[in-house]
Design a protein around this motif. Sequence first.
Motif, PDB file in Angstrom:
ATOM      1  N   ASN A  79      27.364 -19.867   8.182  1.00 19.02           N
ATOM      2  CA  ASN A  79      26.396 -18.705   8.539  1.00 19.02           C
ATOM      3  C   ASN A  79      26.871 -17.636   9.443  1.00 19.02           C
ATOM      4  OD1 ASN A  79      23.351 -18.400   9.354  1.00 19.02           O
ATOM      5  ND2 ASN A  79      24.286 -18.349  11.440  1.00 19.02           N
ATOM      6  N   TYR A  88      16.764 -20.667  -2.356  1.00 21.75           N
ATOM      7  CA  TYR A  88      17.141 -20.441  -1.022  1.00 21.75           C
ATOM      8  C   TYR A  88      18.289 -19.398  -0.678  1.00 21.75           C
ATOM      9  CZ  TYR A  88      13.841 -24.150   0.389  1.00 21.75           C
ATOM     10  OH  TYR A  88      12.850 -24.766   0.797  1.00 21.75           O
ATOM     11  N   PRO A 147      15.413 -18.991   3.351  1.00 19.28           N
ATOM     12  CA  PRO A 147      13.916 -18.137   3.711  1.00 19.28           C
ATOM     13  C   PRO A 147      13.633 -17.928   5.179  1.00 19.28           C
ATOM     14  CG  PRO A 147      13.766 -20.371   3.043  1.00 19.28           C
ATOM     15  CD  PRO A 147      15.387 -20.314   3.053  1.00 19.28           C
ATOM     16  N   ALA A 148      12.753 -17.046   5.374  1.00 20.23           N
ATOM     17  CA  ALA A 148      12.484 -16.696   7.009  1.00 20.23           C
ATOM     18  C   ALA A 148      12.094 -17.966   7.650  1.00 20.23           C
ATOM     19  CB  ALA A 148      11.310 -15.663   6.967  1.00 20.23           C
ATOM     20  N   TRP A 149      11.569 -18.985   7.206  1.00 19.80           N
ATOM     21  CA  TRP A 149      11.122 -19.985   8.070  1.00 19.80           C
ATOM     22  C   TRP A 149      12.313 -21.079   8.526  1.00 19.80           C
ATOM     23  CZ3 TRP A 149      11.717 -24.888   6.016  1.00 19.80           C
ATOM     24  CH2 TRP A 149      11.960 -24.905   4.670  1.00 19.80           C
ATOM     25  N   ASP A 151      16.601 -21.259   9.510  1.00 20.33           N
ATOM     26  CA  ASP A 151      17.888 -20.579   9.963  1.00 20.33           C
ATOM     27  C   ASP A 151      18.744 -21.723  10.289  1.00 20.33           C
ATOM     28  OD1 ASP A 151      17.143 -21.240  12.440  1.00 20.33           O
ATOM     29  OD2 ASP A 151      16.795 -19.308  12.935  1.00 20.33           O
ATOM     30  N   GLU A 209      17.698 -24.246  13.118  1.00 20.28           N
ATOM     31  CA  GLU A 209      16.647 -25.507  12.368  1.00 20.28           C
ATOM     32  C   GLU A 209      17.521 -26.492  11.638  1.00 20.28           C
ATOM     33  OE1 GLU A 209      12.603 -26.894  12.003  1.00 20.28           O
ATOM     34  OE2 GLU A 209      13.467 -25.006  13.188  1.00 20.28           O
TER      35      GLU A 209
END
Length: 190
Positions: free
Chosen positions: A132, A166, A170-172, A174, A177
């Motif tokens: 990330n 993916y 996706p915005a929902w 990261d 999460e």
Amino acid sequence: MKSIDSIPEGFSEFVPSPNKNRKTNRFKFFISDDESVILKKVSGLDSDYYRRLRRENNLTNLVKLFEGHEFPEYLQEHIVKGFDIEADGSYKSAFLHGYRLDQLGDRTIAPGQKSKIIIQINLLIKKLIQANDAGDLIGDWALHNLIFCFELERIVNVDLEGFVTYSPLPAWVDISEIVLWLKEALNKIS
């Protein structure tokens, strides 16, 4: 596209354990008679996965991705490799025997195995954070896609199509999460 109504020779239909968080399945699954290979056949040409493949005319890129060439070296061992990739996105990969991370609380796990799983979850968290931070994190890292493989003694993401759908994440979801999900898995076996 070939019909998926028939079972390929040398395979039998495979139905994964249900996942309460999954609403649909874009694939029919078949396992080889020796349980070494899983075949994921695209079951609907209306899926986001199939549309992305068609829109981007991306079979060559898909082959590179599924062979593992597009992932950071430190993450490659945590992603299953695909082969015999078809134009519709159907593919084969190794069938990994092990524990699905979303089901850890439902299984009796020997203490020696528990400690290995805990070590591997913590290692995977570090590698995903590294990916990330480098801007390289893609894929569906939900627990139902992660297997602690007995033979490899590590956690492997078996959802190759998630690296198509993916990308980017996706915005929902990261990294925070994903880490939370992995820590929930740790809590189930600690």
